[in-house]
Design a protein around this motif. Sequence first.
Motif, PDB file in Angstrom:
ATOM      1  N   ALA A 168       0.833  -1.211   0.000  1.00 20.22           N
ATOM      2  CA  ALA A 168       0.000   0.000   0.000  1.00 20.22           C
ATOM      3  C   ALA A 168       0.865   1.258   0.000  1.00 20.22           C
ATOM      4  O   ALA A 168       1.862   1.349   0.718  1.00 20.22           O
ATOM      5  N   ASP A 169       0.470   2.237  -0.812  1.00 18.91           N
ATOM      6  CA  ASP A 169       1.199   3.505  -0.921  1.00 18.91           C
ATOM      7  C   ASP A 169       1.327   4.215   0.425  1.00 18.91           C
ATOM      8  O   ASP A 169       2.332   4.873   0.687  1.00 18.91           O
ATOM      9  N   ALA A 170       0.316   4.097   1.277  1.00 23.41           N
ATOM     10  CA  ALA A 170       0.310   4.796   2.561  1.00 23.41           C
ATOM     11  C   ALA A 170       1.112   4.072   3.644  1.00 23.41           C
ATOM     12  O   ALA A 170       1.292   4.602   4.737  1.00 23.41           O
ATOM     13  N   SER A 171       1.628   2.887   3.337  1.00 25.82           N
ATOM     14  CA  SER A 171       2.368   2.094   4.322  1.00 25.82           C
ATOM     15  C   SER A 171       3.758   2.661   4.565  1.00 25.82           C
ATOM     16  O   SER A 171       4.398   3.198   3.658  1.00 25.82           O
ATOM     17  N   VAL A 172       4.246   2.487   5.778  1.00 23.21           N
ATOM     18  CA  VAL A 172       5.630   2.838   6.093  1.00 23.21           C
ATOM     19  C   VAL A 172       6.605   1.979   5.267  1.00 23.21           C
ATOM     20  O   VAL A 172       7.765   2.336   5.095  1.00 23.21           O
ATOM     21  N   HIS A 173       6.109   0.871   4.721  1.00 27.17           N
ATOM     22  CA  HIS A 173       6.938  -0.044   3.923  1.00 27.17           C
ATOM     23  C   HIS A 173       6.781   0.181   2.415  1.00 27.17           C
ATOM     24  O   HIS A 173       7.235  -0.639   1.613  1.00 27.17           O
ATOM     25  N   ALA A 174       6.185   1.305   2.022  1.00 27.49           N
ATOM     26  CA  ALA A 174       5.971   1.601   0.598  1.00 27.49           C
ATOM     27  C   ALA A 174       7.280   1.642  -0.188  1.00 27.49           C
ATOM     28  O   ALA A 174       7.289   1.442  -1.402  1.00 27.49           O
ATOM     29  N   TRP A 175       8.399   1.875   0.493  1.00 27.69           N
ATOM     30  CA  TRP A 175       9.712   1.896  -0.171  1.00 27.69           C
ATOM     31  C   TRP A 175       9.980   0.593  -0.912  1.00 27.69           C
ATOM     32  O   TRP A 175      10.701   0.595  -1.922  1.00 27.69           O
ATOM     33  N   LEU A 176       9.386  -0.510  -0.457  1.00 27.25           N
ATOM     34  CA  LEU A 176       9.591  -1.792  -1.139  1.00 27.25           C
ATOM     35  C   LEU A 176       9.058  -1.753  -2.577  1.00 27.25           C
ATOM     36  O   LEU A 176       9.619  -2.389  -3.466  1.00 27.25           O
ATOM     37  N   GLY A 177       7.988  -1.019  -2.794  1.00 24.82           N
ATOM     38  CA  GLY A 177       7.386  -0.943  -4.114  1.00 24.82           C
ATOM     39  C   GLY A 177       7.970   0.133  -5.008  1.00 24.82           C
ATOM     40  O   GLY A 177       7.507   0.313  -6.137  1.00 24.82           O
ATOM     41  N   ARG A 178       8.996   0.845  -4.513  1.00 27.48           N
ATOM     42  CA  ARG A 178       9.592   1.934  -5.296  1.00 27.48           C
ATOM     43  C   ARG A 178      11.068   1.721  -5.623  1.00 27.48           C
ATOM     44  O   ARG A 178      11.722   2.637  -6.106  1.00 27.48           O
TER      45      ARG A 178
END
Length: 157
Positions: free
Chosen positions: A125-135
């Motif tokens: 999810a874009d709003a997750s603190v873990h969004a860096w994984l998807g970028r």
Amino acid sequence: MPDRLPVPPLVFAFRAIVDIGTPVELGVSAGVRKRVIPITGGTFAGPDIAGVVLDGGADWQSIRADGTADILARYTLRADDGTSISIVNPGFRHGPAAVIAQLARGEDTDPALYYFRTTPRFEVADASVHAWLGRHAFVCTAARFATRVVLDYYRVG
């Protein structure tokens, strides 16, 4: 224009210990042995993330005549904060025939004796603190054992 662009560094992201079930043999299709290996659970941890591997994923393998395993794993992580993270993880495993035969028998084998690399992509999810994984782009080095696969994930800087 520069002769070469900078070589990107690798930054350790996390280690996953993925529990696996008994392979389901699908047979040979177009000269390639097909099988599916269930993913039944596990754990993962790194400097900025930790959690569990959820039951229900799988590793679809196509074993070529030369022994190369063309791998496509898909599974889900649940971070300690409750975030669900989907992984699609294609890659390759190959090595000397005797070493691959050891792996096939379920024997623990030194991972330095064979090649096992993947290029995972994450959906989170874009709003997750873990969004860096998807970028970011990632590479992974892995080792196969009888009942688990150990994977070290690296973010490409």
